[in-house]
Design a protein around this motif. Structure first.
Motif, PDB file in Angstrom:
ATOM      1  N   THR A  49     -39.449  32.070  11.630  1.00 45.55           N
ATOM      2  CA  THR A  49     -38.644  31.403  10.620  1.00 45.55           C
ATOM      3  C   THR A  49     -37.661  30.495  11.356  1.00 45.55           C
ATOM      4  O   THR A  49     -36.989  30.945  12.285  1.00 45.55           O
ATOM      5  N   PRO A  50     -37.577  29.219  10.977  1.00 41.38           N
ATOM      6  CA  PRO A  50     -36.675  28.306  11.690  1.00 41.38           C
ATOM      7  C   PRO A  50     -35.218  28.759  11.623  1.00 41.38           C
ATOM      8  O   PRO A  50     -34.792  29.373  10.644  1.00 41.38           O
ATOM      9  N   GLU A  51     -34.493  28.439  12.677  1.00 39.90           N
ATOM     10  CA  GLU A  51     -33.072  28.794  12.757  1.00 39.90           C
ATOM     11  C   GLU A  51     -32.288  28.170  11.609  1.00 39.90           C
ATOM     12  O   GLU A  51     -31.351  28.770  11.083  1.00 39.90           O
ATOM     13  N   LEU A  52     -32.652  26.958  11.238  1.00 37.41           N
ATOM     14  CA  LEU A  52     -32.043  26.255  10.111  1.00 37.41           C
ATOM     15  C   LEU A  52     -33.113  26.078   9.046  1.00 37.41           C
ATOM     16  O   LEU A  52     -34.236  25.685   9.363  1.00 37.41           O
ATOM     17  N   ASN A  53     -32.763  26.342   7.788  1.00 37.56           N
ATOM     18  CA  ASN A  53     -33.773  26.207   6.739  1.00 37.56           C
ATOM     19  C   ASN A  53     -34.035  24.732   6.429  1.00 37.56           C
ATOM     20  O   ASN A  53     -33.355  23.843   6.934  1.00 37.56           O
ATOM     21  N   PHE A  54     -35.023  24.485   5.594  1.00 35.87           N
ATOM     22  CA  PHE A  54     -35.440  23.119   5.279  1.00 35.87           C
ATOM     23  C   PHE A  54     -34.262  22.257   4.821  1.00 35.87           C
ATOM     24  O   PHE A  54     -34.088  21.130   5.291  1.00 35.87           O
ATOM     25  N   TYR A  55     -33.448  22.756   3.915  1.00 38.65           N
ATOM     26  CA  TYR A  55     -32.354  21.959   3.347  1.00 38.65           C
ATOM     27  C   TYR A  55     -31.274  21.652   4.383  1.00 38.65           C
ATOM     28  O   TYR A  55     -30.687  20.568   4.371  1.00 38.65           O
ATOM     29  N   GLN A  56     -31.037  22.583   5.286  1.00 37.08           N
ATOM     30  CA  GLN A  56     -30.078  22.331   6.365  1.00 37.08           C
ATOM     31  C   GLN A  56     -30.622  21.276   7.332  1.00 37.08           C
ATOM     32  O   GLN A  56     -29.897  20.366   7.737  1.00 37.08           O
ATOM     33  N   ARG A  57     -31.897  21.379   7.683  1.00 41.20           N
ATOM     34  CA  ARG A  57     -32.518  20.389   8.568  1.00 41.20           C
ATOM     35  C   ARG A  57     -32.551  19.017   7.906  1.00 41.20           C
ATOM     36  O   ARG A  57     -32.285  18.000   8.546  1.00 41.20           O
ATOM     37  N   LYS A  58     -32.834  18.995   6.610  1.00 40.60           N
ATOM     38  CA  LYS A  58     -32.858  17.730   5.867  1.00 40.60           C
ATOM     39  C   LYS A  58     -31.475  17.081   5.866  1.00 40.60           C
ATOM     40  O   LYS A  58     -31.350  15.869   6.093  1.00 40.60           O
ATOM     41  N   GLU A  59     -30.435  17.867   5.629  1.00 37.98           N
ATOM     42  CA  GLU A  59     -29.071  17.340   5.612  1.00 37.98           C
ATOM     43  C   GLU A  59     -28.701  16.709   6.956  1.00 37.98           C
ATOM     44  O   GLU A  59     -28.112  15.621   7.010  1.00 37.98           O
ATOM     45  N   ILE A  60     -29.055  17.371   8.034  1.00 41.52           N
ATOM     46  CA  ILE A  60     -28.772  16.848   9.372  1.00 41.52           C
ATOM     47  C   ILE A  60     -29.511  15.532   9.591  1.00 41.52           C
ATOM     48  O   ILE A  60     -28.931  14.548  10.051  1.00 41.52           O
ATOM     49  N   LEU A  61     -30.794  15.505   9.256  1.00 43.52           N
ATOM     50  CA  LEU A  61     -31.586  14.291   9.467  1.00 43.52           C
ATOM     51  C   LEU A  61     -31.060  13.119   8.646  1.00 43.52           C
ATOM     52  O   LEU A  61     -31.010  11.992   9.130  1.00 43.52           O
ATOM     53  N   LEU A  62     -30.644  13.375   7.414  1.00 43.54           N
ATOM     54  CA  LEU A  62     -30.117  12.295   6.575  1.00 43.54           C
ATOM     55  C   LEU A  62     -28.803  11.733   7.102  1.00 43.54           C
ATOM     56  O   LEU A  62     -28.417  10.615   6.770  1.00 43.54           O
TER      57      LEU A  62
END
Length: 132
Positions: A49-62
């Motif tokens: 399971t990723p350390e950061l979930n999808f929504y957290q990773r998405k927020e960082i990328l945006l």
């Protein structure tokens, strides 16, 4: 003429300078759309399971200036995904496994000496050396 829609597919489980460099290079070709691998796909393909979930990773990328949009994706990009997201170009490192004929594919070299897997291993070693 509208700018080209440039897809960069990644898991981005642990963001590092190699990701940023790839996104910067992709931005020179047009608007960058990140196809971000879902949590379930990461678990199925990599076994964790990723350390950061999808929504957290998405927020960082945006928050990265080179990224215009982030869309959820499966492990491999298929024809339907390219068409439904109006993609003109797929940008990937040389480890690309996507076989596509619906768009141009641009392969870029990876940043030497860095990967999310390397970072994960390094953190594991640091924690375990402190526990020993």
């Amino acid at each position: 003429m509208e700018p080209k829609r440039v897809l960069v597919d990644m898991s981005c489980t642990l963001l590092h300078h190699g990701h940023v460099r790839l996104l910067e290079q992709a931005s020179k070709l047009g608007l960058v759309i990140v196809a971000l691998t879902s949590d379930r796909e990461i678990y199925n393909k990599k076994g964790y399971t990723p350390e950061l979930n999808f929504y957290q990773r998405k927020e960082i990328l945006l928050a990265i200036k080179y990224v215009s949009e982030v869309v959820e994706s499966s492990w491999l990009i298929d024809r339907e995904f390219i068409i439904s997201n109006n993609i003109d170009i797929l940008v990937h490192g040389y480890d690309n496994m996507n076989i596509l004929h619906e768009c141009d594919v641009v392969l870029l070299p990876r940043t030497e000496g860095i990967s999310s897997s390397n970072l994960r291993q390094k953190c594991y070693e640091i924690v375990h050396s402190q526990l020993a």
